[in-house]
Design a protein around this motif. Structure first.
Motif, PDB file in Angstrom:
ATOM      1  N   ARG A   1      41.054  90.714  19.834  1.00  0.00           N
ATOM      2  CA  ARG A   1      40.099  91.252  20.967  1.00  0.00           C
ATOM      3  C   ARG A   1      40.548  92.119  21.954  1.00  0.00           C
ATOM      4  O   ARG A   1      41.405  91.926  22.462  1.00  0.00           O
ATOM      5  CB  ARG A   1      39.207  89.943  21.278  1.00  0.00           C
ATOM      6  CG  ARG A   1      38.161  90.046  22.305  1.00  0.00           C
ATOM      7  CD  ARG A   1      37.856  88.852  22.848  1.00  0.00           C
ATOM      8  NE  ARG A   1      38.969  87.810  23.402  1.00  0.00           N
ATOM      9  CZ  ARG A   1      39.307  87.781  24.550  1.00  0.00           C
ATOM     10  NH1 ARG A   1      39.053  88.487  25.435  1.00  0.00           N
ATOM     11  NH2 ARG A   1      40.186  86.857  24.890  1.00  0.00           N
ATOM     12  N   PRO A   2      39.857  93.209  21.780  1.00  0.00           N
ATOM     13  CA  PRO A   2      39.676  94.410  22.837  1.00  0.00           C
ATOM     14  C   PRO A   2      40.027  93.584  24.151  1.00  0.00           C
ATOM     15  O   PRO A   2      39.266  92.897  24.685  1.00  0.00           O
ATOM     16  CB  PRO A   2      39.052  95.519  22.677  1.00  0.00           C
ATOM     17  CG  PRO A   2      38.265  95.065  21.350  1.00  0.00           C
ATOM     18  CD  PRO A   2      38.470  93.655  21.228  1.00  0.00           C
TER      19      PRO A   2
ATOM     20  N   ASP B   1      32.602  88.019  24.005  1.00  0.00           N
ATOM     21  CA  ASP B   1      33.130  88.272  22.406  1.00  0.00           C
ATOM     22  C   ASP B   1      32.362  87.033  21.462  1.00  0.00           C
ATOM     23  O   ASP B   1      31.875  87.264  20.467  1.00  0.00           O
ATOM     24  CB  ASP B   1      34.576  88.166  22.259  1.00  0.00           C
ATOM     25  CG  ASP B   1      35.250  88.539  20.921  1.00  0.00           C
ATOM     26  OD1 ASP B   1      34.768  89.670  20.430  1.00  0.00           O
ATOM     27  OD2 ASP B   1      35.884  87.718  20.262  1.00  0.00           O
ATOM     28  N   ALA B   2      32.321  85.741  22.076  1.00  0.00           N
ATOM     29  CA  ALA B   2      32.043  84.806  21.411  1.00  0.00           C
ATOM     30  C   ALA B   2      30.275  84.849  21.117  1.00  0.00           C
ATOM     31  O   ALA B   2      29.822  84.640  19.912  1.00  0.00           O
ATOM     32  CB  ALA B   2      32.442  83.566  21.991  1.00  0.00           C
ATOM     33  N   SER B   3      29.726  85.227  22.214  1.00  0.00           N
ATOM     34  CA  SER B   3      28.255  85.264  22.165  1.00  0.00           C
ATOM     35  C   SER B   3      27.800  86.407  21.138  1.00  0.00           C
ATOM     36  O   SER B   3      26.902  86.413  20.473  1.00  0.00           O
ATOM     37  CB  SER B   3      27.630  85.334  23.465  1.00  0.00           C
ATOM     38  OG  SER B   3      28.332  86.292  24.231  1.00  0.00           O
ATOM     39  N   THR B   4      28.681  87.600  21.162  1.00  0.00           N
ATOM     40  CA  THR B   4      28.379  88.768  20.183  1.00  0.00           C
ATOM     41  C   THR B   4      28.571  88.459  19.043  1.00  0.00           C
ATOM     42  O   THR B   4      27.684  88.701  17.952  1.00  0.00           O
ATOM     43  CB  THR B   4      29.324  89.755  20.615  1.00  0.00           C
ATOM     44  OG1 THR B   4      29.557  90.236  22.122  1.00  0.00           O
ATOM     45  CG2 THR B   4      29.128  91.044  19.771  1.00  0.00           C
TER      46      THR B   4
ATOM     47  N   ILE C   1      22.593  90.294  26.021  1.00  0.00           N
ATOM     48  CA  ILE C   1      22.910  91.335  26.780  1.00  0.00           C
ATOM     49  C   ILE C   1      23.022  90.769  28.345  1.00  0.00           C
ATOM     50  O   ILE C   1      23.757  91.199  29.029  1.00  0.00           O
ATOM     51  CB  ILE C   1      21.955  92.695  26.747  1.00  0.00           C
ATOM     52  CG1 ILE C   1      20.546  92.232  27.017  1.00  0.00           C
ATOM     53  CG2 ILE C   1      22.455  93.294  25.549  1.00  0.00           C
ATOM     54  CD1 ILE C   1      19.828  93.626  27.161  1.00  0.00           C
ATOM     55  N   LYS C   2      22.240  89.643  28.750  1.00  0.00           N
ATOM     56  CA  LYS C   2      22.670  88.956  29.765  1.00  0.00           C
ATOM     57  C   LYS C   2      23.713  88.574  29.921  1.00  0.00           C
ATOM     58  O   LYS C   2      24.467  88.591  31.040  1.00  0.00           O
ATOM     59  CB  LYS C   2      21.425  87.829  29.892  1.00  0.00           C
ATOM     60  CG  LYS C   2      20.198  88.285  30.665  1.00  0.00           C
ATOM     61  CD  LYS C   2      19.173  87.344  30.971  1.00  0.00           C
ATOM     62  CE  LYS C   2      17.864  87.823  31.132  1.00  0.00           C
ATOM     63  NZ  LYS C   2      16.842  86.911  30.753  1.00  0.00           N
ATOM     64  N   THR C   3      24.301  87.765  28.841  1.00  0.00           N
ATOM     65  CA  THR C   3      25.858  87.209  28.970  1.00  0.00           C
ATOM     66  C   THR C   3      26.976  88.395  28.661  1.00  0.00           C
ATOM     67  O   THR C   3      27.794  88.078  29.379  1.00  0.00           O
ATOM     68  CB  THR C   3      25.915  85.897  28.012  1.00  0.00           C
ATOM     69  OG1 THR C   3      25.520  86.600  26.559  1.00  0.00           O
ATOM     70  CG2 THR C   3      24.904  85.067  28.502  1.00  0.00           C
TER      71      THR C   3
END
Lengths: 484, 117
Positions: free
Chosen positions: A232-233, A241-244, B95-97
């Motif tokens: 991960r950058p 990263d996880a929520s993305t 986008i909040k987190t």
């Protein structure tokens, strides 16, 4: 022999296919919907092109370790003992007048600066340049009649890896990954381990997939340089990263609902899952800290020479990858170095001082790898193939203390599953200039390695540009004389 | 990729993982393969990370910092459609987190962006 790796859903559902077959396109779409309802288009069917595949017949070996020494290792200073060369040291080579090779004119026959000694039970004569590898003499099967089609490094690397001097053809590792898939679930099927000093002259083309699908290309990393983009950058926090990735998964699943049974879309979702697993498993396999002190010492990790220690870490990484079922490993010793012997085995000018540097970097770690593979029983179902791009001249180049390129005769060796131990096949002439008996080349070697893997080299093909292409082109023959 | 300047014999570091044909041979038909390395490349490679940041800046420039308006424009630009209610809600949570570039990073990795079925 193999199915084309196109996925079922693609034929039916892709936009271009749809437009180009407009008349049947709508029917196909309707059919796809019906099939999906019936579960006939199982989303994961054929989704993993690296799934382990059965060979043609019962294999002797499950996996391959290729050790490639870049720069053209002189067979005359390592494995191919020539008493006549010692006897006629300083005399012109008979039968050739003003012989011009790659870099120009040649001087006189020159004996190796290293002594040869009998090794093991077989008494095989091997030079003092590689004393620890020499201890394995009773396990090795030498091919002394090797030849190449070219006297130039780049095409020579291509030839030894792909069977063609031209670029653009798949490497042997890619062919094997294509043929057999992988038993390592969370790791690439084919791994190339570049030398600590850098990549060989042809770089990634050496482990390229050529016209085979990209999934079969070698993934390059070594003990000190992880897989590209694995991490991960640093500017993206772990939680972000996880929520993305969660949001991405959600988007893909929503999208898949409106395209039921599209294997390509599900394959791509799976590829992100494999990527996530690889992010965990690749650092684990590269983490050598759990290895015992004795193992680290065996591989030379404590060597005062940082290059020996770094190549040792790569050798240890190779063993760990083989243990985890990686199908094919290309372990490189030596990097690209134009015309000089500094970074690789290209000893044109000062072979003694060059090889005194390179010998110890290769010797202890590579010998340790053989010892370790044997001790762990891995040598029973792994075939090891040591090679280089071509050999070197029995003469010194005119006005230098080194040897020029020589594709007419050189040595490679094999060991492991199904290969005769303490055996030598093929011969060069009395000076080691040309292969004269039981002459072999890369096609015979790969036909034999495929045979050991349970693959008929004549049947392993891939349709490209109007021809069913093979690793061995129109050549090749299994070298039965070296098989147990 | 439509046009690219490349040395004939050099494997491309970005597109190499995406079946970019080797320029040494004629390739009448491009292979299609799907690999974990492609996923890693798009998730973590600098090209996509940079583009995600620039995309986030563009959304801000064009519609200001309202999350809902941004998400609508982001979906229209990336997917050619408006987000459904659920997607819009999830995007706002993200986008909040994780910040606005995270939304672009996810969109650019999505199957809907990569394939036009």
């Amino acid at each position: 022999m193999m199915r084309k790796p196109l996925l079922l859903g693609r034929h039916l559902l892709d936009r271009r296919g749809f437009l180009s077959t407009m008349s049947t396109g709508l029917g196909a779409t309707a059919l796809a919907a019906l099939l999906a309802e019936d579960g006939a288009l199982a989303a994961d069917a054929d989704a993993n092109p690296l799934a382990a595949k059965p060979p043609h017949f019962r294999p002797r070996a499950k996996r391959v370790l290729q050790i490639f020494c870049s720069g053209a290792v002189s067979h005359l200073d390592t494995w191919d003992y020539k008493p006549e060369l010692i006897k006629r040291n300083g005399q012109p080579m008979p039968g050739v007048d003003k012989l011009v090779t790659f870099q120009g004119e040649n001087g006189s026959l020159t004996r190796s600066p290293w002594e040869f000694k009998p090794r093991g039970q077989t008494g095989k004569m091997i030079s003092e340049l590689v004393p620890k590898l020499a201890e394995h003499a009773d396990d090795l099967c030498f091919l002394h009649g090797m030849t190449s089609k070219t006297n130039t490094h780049g095409p020579g690397e291509m030839f030894m890896n792909t069977g063609f001097t031209l670029e653009g053809f798949p490497s042997a590792g890619a062919w094997v990954a294509y043929a057999l898939g992988s038993e390592a679930r969370d790791l690439p099927a084919y791994v190339a381990i570049p030398d600590p000093r850098g990549v060989p002259q042809q770089g990634p083309l050496n482990w390229g997939n050529g016209f085979l699908p990209a999934v079969y290309q070698g993934t390059a990393f070594n003990a000190d340089n992880p897989i590209r983009h694995l991490e991960r950058p640093s500017r993206i926090p772990l939680k972000a990263d996880a929520s993305t990735k969660d949001f991405l998964k959600f988007l893909n699943e929503e999208h898949l609902k409106s395209h039921p049974g599209d294997a390509e879309l599900s394959a791509r979702i799976s590829s992100y899952e494999l990527a996530a697993r690889m992010q965990l498993s690749a650092p684990e396999v590269g983490d050598l800290s759990g290895e015992s002190g004795a193992t680290k010492k065996l591989y030379g990790l404590d060597s005062p020479n940082p290059l020996t220690a770094a190549f040792g870490r790569n050798c240890l990484l190779a063993r760990r990858l083989l243990e985890r079922g990686v199908r094919f490993i290309s372990l490189y010793n030596g990097a690209f170095a134009m015309g000089e012997g500094n970074l690789n085995w290209d000893g044109h000018k000062r072979i003694k001082s060059d090889y005194d540097r390179h010998g110890p970097i290769l010797d202890q770690p590579a010998a340790a790898l053989l010892t370790d593979l044997k001790a762990r029983g891995l040598l029973e179902d792994t075939v090891v193939f040591w090679t280089t791009e071509f050999g070197r001249m029995p003469t010194f180049q005119k006005g230098t203390q080194g040897r020029d390129h020589n594709p007419k005769g050189f040595t490679a060796w094999m060991t492991g599953a199904g290969v005769k131990r303490g055996f030598s096949f093929g011969e060069t002439d009395e000076f080691g200039y040309q292969a004269v008996k039981d002459i072999t080349s890369v096609h015979e070697v790969y036909a034999t390695i495929l045979h050991l893997l349970g693959i008929d080299f004549n049947r392993l093909s891939y349709y490209h540009n109007g021809a069913d292409r093979r690793l061995t082109d129109v050549h090749g023959k299994v070298i039965r004389a070296i098989l147990t | 990729m439509i046009y690219q300047f490349k040395p004939r014999s050099q494997a491309d570091p970005t597109f190499g993982a995406f079946d970019c044909p080797d320029a040494s041979l004629v390739a009448p038909r491009r292979n299609v393969s799907t690999t974990a390395l492609q996923a890693l490349n798009l998730l973590n490679g600098s090209l996509l990370i940079d583009q995600s940041e620039q995309f986030a800046q563009r959304l801000n420039r064009e519609v200001g910092n309202d999350p809902a308006r941004q998400t609508r424009l982001a979906f229209r630009l990336a997917f050619g459609r408006a987000p459904n209610e659920f997607e819009a809600k999830q995007a706002t949570v993200l986008i909040k987190t994780a910040g606005t570039p995270a939304r672009a990073r996810a969109l650019f990795n999505a199957n809907e962006f990569i394939y036009i079925p």
